[in-house]
Design a protein around this motif. Structure first.
Motif, PDB file in Angstrom:
ATOM      1  N   ILE A 181       0.860  -1.225   0.158  1.00 25.99           N
ATOM      2  CA  ILE A 181       0.081   0.086   0.030  1.00 25.99           C
ATOM      3  C   ILE A 181       0.796   1.331   0.064  1.00 25.99           C
ATOM      4  CG2 ILE A 181      -1.761   1.388   1.308  1.00 25.99           C
ATOM      5  CD1 ILE A 181      -2.954  -1.404   2.540  1.00 25.99           C
ATOM      6  N   VAL A 182       1.731   1.308   0.798  1.00 24.29           N
ATOM      7  CA  VAL A 182       2.832   2.410   0.907  1.00 24.29           C
ATOM      8  C   VAL A 182       4.141   1.908   0.739  1.00 24.29           C
ATOM      9  CG1 VAL A 182       1.305   3.630   2.325  1.00 24.29           C
ATOM     10  CG2 VAL A 182       3.236   2.081   3.383  1.00 24.29           C
ATOM     11  N   ALA A 183       5.067   2.775   0.322  1.00 29.48           N
ATOM     12  CA  ALA A 183       6.487   2.739   0.276  1.00 29.48           C
ATOM     13  C   ALA A 183       7.166   2.103   1.512  1.00 29.48           C
ATOM     14  CB  ALA A 183       7.384   4.184  -0.073  1.00 29.48           C
ATOM     15  N   LYS A 184       8.016   1.331   1.160  1.00 31.52           N
ATOM     16  CA  LYS A 184       8.729   0.731   2.413  1.00 31.52           C
ATOM     17  C   LYS A 184       9.169   1.633   3.293  1.00 31.52           C
ATOM     18  CE  LYS A 184      12.333  -2.843   3.434  1.00 31.52           C
ATOM     19  NZ  LYS A 184      11.228  -3.721   3.940  1.00 31.52           N
ATOM     20  N   ASN A 185       9.734   2.707   3.182  1.00 30.73           N
ATOM     21  CA  ASN A 185      10.134   3.583   4.189  1.00 30.73           C
ATOM     22  C   ASN A 185       8.982   4.335   5.091  1.00 30.73           C
ATOM     23  OD1 ASN A 185       9.657   4.851   1.721  1.00 30.73           O
ATOM     24  ND2 ASN A 185      10.415   6.886   2.700  1.00 30.73           N
ATOM     25  N   ASN A 226       0.325   7.009   6.350  1.00 30.48           N
ATOM     26  CA  ASN A 226       0.065   7.813   5.110  1.00 30.48           C
ATOM     27  C   ASN A 226      -0.829   6.947   4.136  1.00 30.48           C
ATOM     28  OD1 ASN A 226       2.122   9.908   4.506  1.00 30.48           O
ATOM     29  ND2 ASN A 226       3.524   7.815   5.393  1.00 30.48           N
ATOM     30  N   ASP A 227      -1.370   5.797   4.749  1.00 30.45           N
ATOM     31  CA  ASP A 227      -2.542   5.258   3.970  1.00 30.45           C
ATOM     32  C   ASP A 227      -2.488   3.728   4.776  1.00 30.45           C
ATOM     33  OD1 ASP A 227      -4.601   4.255   2.353  1.00 30.45           O
ATOM     34  OD2 ASP A 227      -3.128   4.268   0.358  1.00 30.45           O
ATOM     35  N   GLY A 228      -3.871   3.147   4.613  1.00 28.28           N
ATOM     36  CA  GLY A 228      -3.972   2.096   5.377  1.00 28.28           C
ATOM     37  C   GLY A 228      -4.731   2.220   6.667  1.00 28.28           C
ATOM     38  N   ASN A 229      -4.980   3.346   7.001  1.00 27.00           N
ATOM     39  CA  ASN A 229      -5.716   3.792   8.250  1.00 27.00           C
ATOM     40  C   ASN A 229      -7.048   3.248   8.706  1.00 27.00           C
ATOM     41  OD1 ASN A 229      -3.723   6.035   9.563  1.00 27.00           O
ATOM     42  ND2 ASN A 229      -4.197   6.896   7.302  1.00 27.00           N
ATOM     43  N   GLY A 230      -7.737   3.079   7.738  1.00 24.53           N
ATOM     44  CA  GLY A 230      -9.181   2.307   7.578  1.00 24.53           C
ATOM     45  C   GLY A 230      -9.038   0.825   8.218  1.00 24.53           C
ATOM     46  N   ARG A 231      -8.138  -0.021   7.397  1.00 21.43           N
ATOM     47  CA  ARG A 231      -7.838  -1.110   7.494  1.00 21.43           C
ATOM     48  C   ARG A 231      -7.111  -1.304   8.944  1.00 21.43           C
ATOM     49  NH1 ARG A 231      -6.453  -0.139   2.172  1.00 21.43           N
ATOM     50  NH2 ARG A 231      -6.938  -1.619   0.554  1.00 21.43           N
ATOM     51  N   THR A 232      -6.292  -0.817   9.237  1.00 21.62           N
ATOM     52  CA  THR A 232      -5.787  -0.762  10.764  1.00 21.62           C
ATOM     53  C   THR A 232      -6.757  -0.557  11.712  1.00 21.62           C
ATOM     54  OG1 THR A 232      -3.468  -0.065   9.691  1.00 21.62           O
ATOM     55  CG2 THR A 232      -3.894  -0.380  12.030  1.00 21.62           C
ATOM     56  N   GLY A 233      -7.688   0.494  11.588  1.00 12.77           N
ATOM     57  CA  GLY A 233      -8.613   0.821  12.779  1.00 12.77           C
ATOM     58  C   GLY A 233      -9.533  -0.247  12.791  1.00 12.77           C
ATOM     59  N   ARG A 234      -9.956  -0.867  11.737  1.00 14.60           N
ATOM     60  CA  ARG A 234     -10.956  -2.034  12.109  1.00 14.60           C
ATOM     61  C   ARG A 234     -10.365  -3.292  12.410  1.00 14.60           C
ATOM     62  NH1 ARG A 234     -12.330   0.508   7.056  1.00 14.60           N
ATOM     63  NH2 ARG A 234     -11.177  -0.399   5.901  1.00 14.60           N
ATOM     64  N   LEU A 235      -9.090  -3.531  12.170  1.00 15.85           N
ATOM     65  CA  LEU A 235      -8.384  -4.599  12.768  1.00 15.85           C
ATOM     66  C   LEU A 235      -8.064  -4.339  14.381  1.00 15.85           C
ATOM     67  CD1 LEU A 235      -6.444  -6.983  12.969  1.00 15.85           C
ATOM     68  CD2 LEU A 235      -4.634  -5.769  12.200  1.00 15.85           C
ATOM     69  N   LEU A 236      -7.814  -3.118  14.630  1.00 12.19           N
ATOM     70  CA  LEU A 236      -7.362  -2.644  16.101  1.00 12.19           C
ATOM     71  C   LEU A 236      -8.703  -2.959  16.656  1.00 12.19           C
ATOM     72  CD1 LEU A 236      -5.846  -1.390  18.241  1.00 12.19           C
ATOM     73  CD2 LEU A 236      -6.481   0.926  17.224  1.00 12.19           C
ATOM     74  N   GLU A 237      -9.928  -2.418  16.369  1.00 12.48           N
ATOM     75  CA  GLU A 237     -11.374  -2.823  17.046  1.00 12.48           C
ATOM     76  C   GLU A 237     -11.420  -4.272  17.308  1.00 12.48           C
ATOM     77  OE1 GLU A 237     -15.357  -1.046  15.740  1.00 12.48           O
ATOM     78  OE2 GLU A 237     -14.910  -2.866  14.485  1.00 12.48           O
ATOM     79  N   LYS A 238     -11.189  -5.103  16.442  1.00 15.33           N
ATOM     80  CA  LYS A 238     -11.608  -6.287  16.621  1.00 15.33           C
ATOM     81  C   LYS A 238     -10.337  -7.248  17.569  1.00 15.33           C
ATOM     82  CE  LYS A 238     -13.709  -8.786  13.710  1.00 15.33           C
ATOM     83  NZ  LYS A 238     -14.115  -9.078  12.394  1.00 15.33           N
ATOM     84  N   TRP A 239      -8.863  -6.527  17.385  1.00 14.91           N
ATOM     85  CA  TRP A 239      -8.043  -6.929  18.386  1.00 14.91           C
ATOM     86  C   TRP A 239      -8.312  -6.643  19.681  1.00 14.91           C
ATOM     87  CZ3 TRP A 239      -2.549  -5.608  16.634  1.00 14.91           C
ATOM     88  CH2 TRP A 239      -1.402  -6.274  17.050  1.00 14.91           C
ATOM     89  N   PHE A 240      -8.776  -5.432  20.068  1.00 16.85           N
ATOM     90  CA  PHE A 240      -9.176  -5.158  21.375  1.00 16.85           C
ATOM     91  C   PHE A 240     -10.253  -5.979  21.918  1.00 16.85           C
ATOM     92  CE2 PHE A 240     -11.953  -2.881  24.313  1.00 16.85           C
ATOM     93  CZ  PHE A 240     -10.980  -2.365  25.166  1.00 16.85           C
ATOM     94  N   LEU A 241     -11.288  -6.521  21.109  1.00 16.95           N
ATOM     95  CA  LEU A 241     -12.297  -7.362  21.258  1.00 16.95           C
ATOM     96  C   LEU A 241     -11.845  -8.819  21.892  1.00 16.95           C
ATOM     97  CD1 LEU A 241     -15.137  -6.562  18.630  1.00 16.95           C
ATOM     98  CD2 LEU A 241     -15.285  -5.940  21.265  1.00 16.95           C
ATOM     99  N   ALA A 242     -10.866  -8.951  21.047  1.00 15.41           N
ATOM    100  CA  ALA A 242     -10.524 -10.394  21.210  1.00 15.41           C
ATOM    101  C   ALA A 242      -9.714 -10.445  22.721  1.00 15.41           C
ATOM    102  CB  ALA A 242      -9.585 -10.920  20.034  1.00 15.41           C
TER     103      ALA A 242
END
Length: 258
Positions: A114-118, A189-205
């Protein structure tokens, strides 16, 4: 303990608990893995990865991805690679505690294509805004100069909440609020939505156990993605002026996914 929180609002918690179904605990306990899952393949991780990616505009179908992931049917790499990255991040979350370092690692994994390696696993260093498909700016995120402190506040609150004794309604409330605050900070820089939805479920688990990974929240968000984005927008145009008192419609989406 909740009065120690630095960034996650709690004003709506009491009203939220009154609005959530009384059978939320029973619905959660009745969740179970799909028969198609194996020790090497998770149906519900595929659902999460596919639909979280589709929210971001990825052209991928669940049936095709299951054929690829479960049965080894080959597709063009561009069709599956971002979803494979996100699937790996979910697997990483299942095996690791939720903390600042592991969240950075999960983001590095899911942002590989999604984003450059750096930029992978790193906070952004530039201004960030969210725009509509027609180019209209609908949200200005926090300045990069204030970003580190806001994330420190979020991680502090996560530590408090992960150690706090919460009932299931409170867990769902804070999972959604963590998701919401994270995407409003918009730290990457990008991928915030994907990370936020993962974070939500991670907390639940972390709070409720492995049944959390069987919740089809990402699918529900995708099937109601116009409402999902509308509920994000109503808080305000700029980070400094966000009104979390308007967050109830967003917060109620997660329990409704059961």
């Amino acid at each position: 303990m909740l009065n120690e929180l630095k960034i996650i609002p709690v004003e709506l918690l009491e009203n939220y608990c009154l609005q959530v179904d009384n059978d939320l605990q029973l619905k959660f306990e009745n969740l179970q893995d799909a028969e198609i899952s194996t020790s090497e393949f998770s149906f519900y991780t595929s659902v999460s990865s596919v639909y979280s990616s589709k929210i971001e505009g990825e052209d991928i179908e669940l049936d095709s991805y299951i054929k690829h992931k479960r049965f080894g049917i080959e597709f063009l790499p561009d069709y599956t690679k971002k979803i494979d990255d996100l699937y790996f991040a979910y697997d990483f979350a299942k095996a690791n505690l939720l903390n600042a370092d592991n969240l950075a690692n999960a983001y590095e994994f899911l942002s590989k294509h999604i984003v450059a390696k750096n930029y992978q696993g790193k906070l952004r260093s530039s201004n960030m805004y969210v725009s509509t498909p027609d180019g209209r700016i609908e949200y200005f995120a926090i300045s990069p100069f204030k970003l580190q402190k806001e994330m420190e506040k979020l991680y502090y609150d996560l530590t408090i909440l992960l150690s706090a004794k919460l009932n299931i309604n409170e867990v769902f409330f804070f999972a959604s609020m963590i998701h919401l605050v994270f995407v409003k900070i918009h730290p990457f820089n990008d991928g915030n939505g994907r990370t936020g939805r993962l974070l939500e479920k991670w907390f639940l688990a972390q709070k409720l156990g492995e049944n959390a990974w069987f919740i089809e929240s990402e699918k529900m968000y995708y099937e109601n993605h116009q409402k999902y984005y509308e509920n994000l927008r109503i808080l305000g145009l700029e980070y400094e002026e966000l009104d979390y008192k308007k967050a109830m419609p967003f917060l109620l989406m997660l329990p409704n996914s059961l």
